[in-house]
Each structure stands twice: as structure tokens, then as C-alpha cells.
Design an enzyme around this catalytic site. Structure first.
Site, mmCIF file in Angstrom:
data_model
loop_
_atom_site.group_PDB
_atom_site.id
_atom_site.type_symbol
_atom_site.label_atom_id
_atom_site.label_comp_id
_atom_site.label_asym_id
_atom_site.label_seq_id
_atom_site.Cartn_x
_atom_site.Cartn_y
_atom_site.Cartn_z
ATOM 1 N N ASP A 10 0.646 -1.406 -0.030
ATOM 2 C CA ASP A 10 -0.208 0.082 0.246
ATOM 3 C C ASP A 10 1.271 0.914 -0.117
ATOM 4 O O ASP A 10 2.020 0.855 0.047
ATOM 5 C CB ASP A 10 -1.103 0.089 0.969
ATOM 6 N N SER A 11 -0.026 2.415 -0.372
ATOM 7 C CA SER A 11 1.232 3.531 -0.157
ATOM 8 C C SER A 11 2.046 4.026 1.365
ATOM 9 O O SER A 11 2.980 4.784 1.753
ATOM 10 C CB SER A 11 0.238 4.997 -0.571
ATOM 11 N N TYR A 42 -0.140 8.560 -2.557
ATOM 12 C CA TYR A 42 -1.035 8.261 -3.635
ATOM 13 C C TYR A 42 -1.841 8.561 -4.270
ATOM 14 O O TYR A 42 -2.123 8.928 -6.009
ATOM 15 C CB TYR A 42 -0.637 7.233 -3.893
ATOM 16 N N GLY A 43 -2.596 9.347 -3.234
ATOM 17 C CA GLY A 43 -4.562 9.610 -4.570
ATOM 18 C C GLY A 43 -4.812 10.651 -5.227
ATOM 19 O O GLY A 43 -5.025 10.840 -5.487
ATOM 20 N N CYS A 73 -4.457 -1.586 -1.806
ATOM 21 C CA CYS A 73 -4.831 -0.235 -1.810
ATOM 22 C C CYS A 73 -5.383 0.242 -3.062
ATOM 23 O O CYS A 73 -5.371 -0.028 -4.139
ATOM 24 C CB CYS A 73 -3.286 1.132 -2.461
ATOM 25 N N THR A 75 -6.012 3.362 -4.867
ATOM 26 C CA THR A 75 -5.351 3.832 -5.458
ATOM 27 C C THR A 75 -4.427 2.627 -6.572
ATOM 28 O O THR A 75 -5.055 3.575 -7.778
ATOM 29 C CB THR A 75 -5.292 5.179 -5.031
ATOM 30 N N CYS A 184 -11.020 3.097 -0.096
ATOM 31 C CA CYS A 184 -9.268 4.246 0.016
ATOM 32 C C CYS A 184 -8.907 2.736 1.511
ATOM 33 O O CYS A 184 -9.958 2.429 2.468
ATOM 34 C CB CYS A 184 -8.801 4.947 0.283
ATOM 35 N N THR A 185 -8.036 2.258 0.938
ATOM 36 C CA THR A 185 -7.350 1.293 2.290
ATOM 37 C C THR A 185 -7.484 1.797 3.520
ATOM 38 O O THR A 185 -7.212 0.908 4.640
ATOM 39 C CB THR A 185 -6.883 0.050 2.093
ATOM 40 N N HIS A 186 -7.421 2.785 3.583
ATOM 41 C CA HIS A 186 -6.787 3.645 4.898
ATOM 42 C C HIS A 186 -8.225 3.688 5.658
ATOM 43 O O HIS A 186 -8.373 4.072 6.933
ATOM 44 C CB HIS A 186 -6.712 4.600 4.738
#
Ligand code: DGL
Length: 274
Positions: A10-11, A42-43, A73, A75, A184-186
Site C-alpha cells: 500500500d502507499s 498516492y491518491g 490499495c 488507488t 481506500c484501505t485507510h
């Protein structure tokens, strides 16, 4: 039986949601995690750049001899498809699994999608959901969220974060969605805040968790798993160490030890340049 690690990337720390699910489903699998914290978010980047950075991440992970990859991720999944499709090992992204979960979950066919600007503008995530529900998705770019989460902001004690989530949820509430894909995985790291604002009638889909579930199933079918249940090692590498607050969030969320180690950017880019 294949003793090699599964690479998850992921970022930043968002992909840890995929680690959590994989640990739950397959505790015996070694995992190598890579977060490009030095270059997140990255988004907000153009697709070409996201593709290039993704090539560096996957290049390094492949050098470490991983047997499979999870692009944890949204994105990357939506903007680096070409890079992900050309990999020599099975690679799972977050889009298909989450779109399927959303279609299974919704009762009224109205699905919302919260994700980064690059994910929303790619159109890919919404298309995959719409293909399965036959209805337009309410897709909302949420550019302010991932950086705040990455810095470990406490969602209950952070007025800017609360305001941002309330603002981003508004169009979804207006269109009467009963399911929201946290694309978004966050965002699953602040799922409680989304849940509070969207209310109990709305079901949230964690795209990283869904990706990990579908990866676990496919790897089992392909006989690529380690046979064993004793907990295997997880190695966490980051191009910049996450701040203490984010490390605490990660520890709480994983429910186990989380010891991040630095991967200098030069090492990452040098590997991919070869
Ligand atoms: N966790 C990421 C995603 O799923 C990216 C956040 C970012 O770097 O902007 O989209």
C-alpha cells in the site's frame, strides 16, 4: 505447500487491514508488508505516476521471492492495472472482491463509494459495482482523509477529521445508500466514525479485508499455502517509519506486535531500476 511469503503493499498503513484479515484466516502464512510512507499520498497523483511507483513496489517484493501479492490499495488497484496484470505471481486487487461484497450486501441496490480522488476519477471501482447492482453508484472523492489517518489522527478527537467525514458522507446519505464501500484501505481504520455518521442502516465494506478473503480462497485452491497453523512471521517494511500515533493504531487494530522497519527509498528504487 509453498513456504514463501505473501507480499501485501500500500502507499502506507492502510494495507494493514488486509494483513489483519489474512492473519485471522491463515495465521500460518508468512507475510511481507510494504508501505511507501515516504511518498504517500498516492491518491492525488496521476495514473501514470501511480503505475510507475507500483512497479517499484512490486519489483522489490518480487526480489524478496514472494509467492503472491495483494495490492491492498484502492488507488493502486484502480490506476496501475497494467502493471498488476503483468506480474509473474498471482496478484489480487481490492476492487473485484469489494464490488462483489457490495452487491451481495445491498438490499436497495444503492451503494456509495468513498475513496481517493485518483480512484474515483479512474471510474473503475464504480463501474465494477454498477455492473453488479445495475444502479448508479454515489462516488465521493475524500482527498483529506488518508493523510490524516496516516499520521495517526484519533478519529474521535480530531475536529478536522470529523468535519471531513461528515461532509463526504452527505451525498451518500442524500441518495439513500444502504451500503458504502470504503474504497481506500485507510478508511476502515476510522470505520467507527463513518458508521456513526452514516447510521446503523448502512453497512460498510472494508475493501482490503475483502481482498484478503478472496486471496486466501484462491491461494488455497491453487495449493500455494503453507500447511500449518502455528503463527508465522510478519515483516513490516516502510519507506518512512509511521509516526508513533499511527504505530499505536496499527498495534491496536492488528491485536499483536507491530514492529515497522525502514526500507530506504534508494533500496526500493535501485531494485526496480535493474
Ligand atoms: N490506501 C490507499 C488507497 O487505498 C491510498 C491512500 C493514498 O495514498 O492516497 O487508496
Amino acid at each position: 505447500m509453498d513456504p514463501r511469503a505473501i507480499g501485501i503493499f500500500d502507499s502506507g498503513i492502510g494495507g494493514l487491514m488486509a494483513v489483519r484479515m489474512l492473519r485471522h484466516l491463515l495465521p500460518g502464512e508468512p507475510i511481507l508488508y510494504l508501505g511507501d510512507t515516504a511518498r504517500m499520498p498516492y491518491g492525488d497523483r496521476p495514473a501514470g505516476e501511480i503505475g510507475r511507483l507500483t512497479g517499484e513496489l512490486t519489483g522489490w517484493l518480487l526480489r524478496q521471492n514472494v509467492k503472491a501479492l495483494i495490492a491492498a490499495c484502492g488507488t493502486i488497484s484502480c490506476n496501475a492495472g497494467e502493471t498488476l496484470q503483468q506480474l509473474p505471481v498471482p496478484c489480487f486487487d481490492v476492487v473485484t472482491a469489494a464490488a462483489e461484497a457490495a452487491a451481495r450486501t445491498t438490499r436497495n441496490g444503492k451503494v456509495g463509494l468513498a475513496a481517493t480522488s485518483a480512484t474515483i476519477h479512474s471510474g473503475r471501482f464504480a463501474e465494477e459495482i454498477e455492473k453488479r447492482t445495475g444502479q448508479a453508484v454515489t462516488a465521493v472523492p475524500c482527498p483529506r482523509l488518508a493523510p490524516m489517518i496516516e499520521h495517526g489522527a484519533n478519529p474521535y478527537n480530531h475536529p478536522e477529521m470529523i468535519t471531513a467525514v461528515a461532509e463526504y458522507c452527505q451525498p451518500m446519505l442524500q441518495s439513500g445508500v444502504d451500503t458504502v464501500v470504503l474504497g481506500c484501505t485507510h478508511y476502515p481504520l476510522i470505520a467507527e466514525l463513518f458508521a456513526q455518521i452514516l447510521g446503523p442502516e448502512v453497512t460498510l465494506i472494508d475493501c482490503a479485508g475483502e481482498a484478503a478473503k478472496s486471496a486466501a480462497k484462491a491461494l488455497k485452491e491453487q495449493h500455494l499455502l503453507v500447511e500449518g497453523h502455528s503463527p508465522a512471521a510478519v515483516e513490516y517494511r516502510f519507506t518512512a517509519l509511521p509516526p508513533q500515533a499511527a504505530q499505536q493504531t496499527a498495534r491496536r487494530m492488528l491485536g499483536e506486535d507491530f514492529t515497522p522497519r525502514l526500507l530506504p527509498l534508494e533500496e526500493l528504487t535501485a531494485f526496480s531500476a535493474e
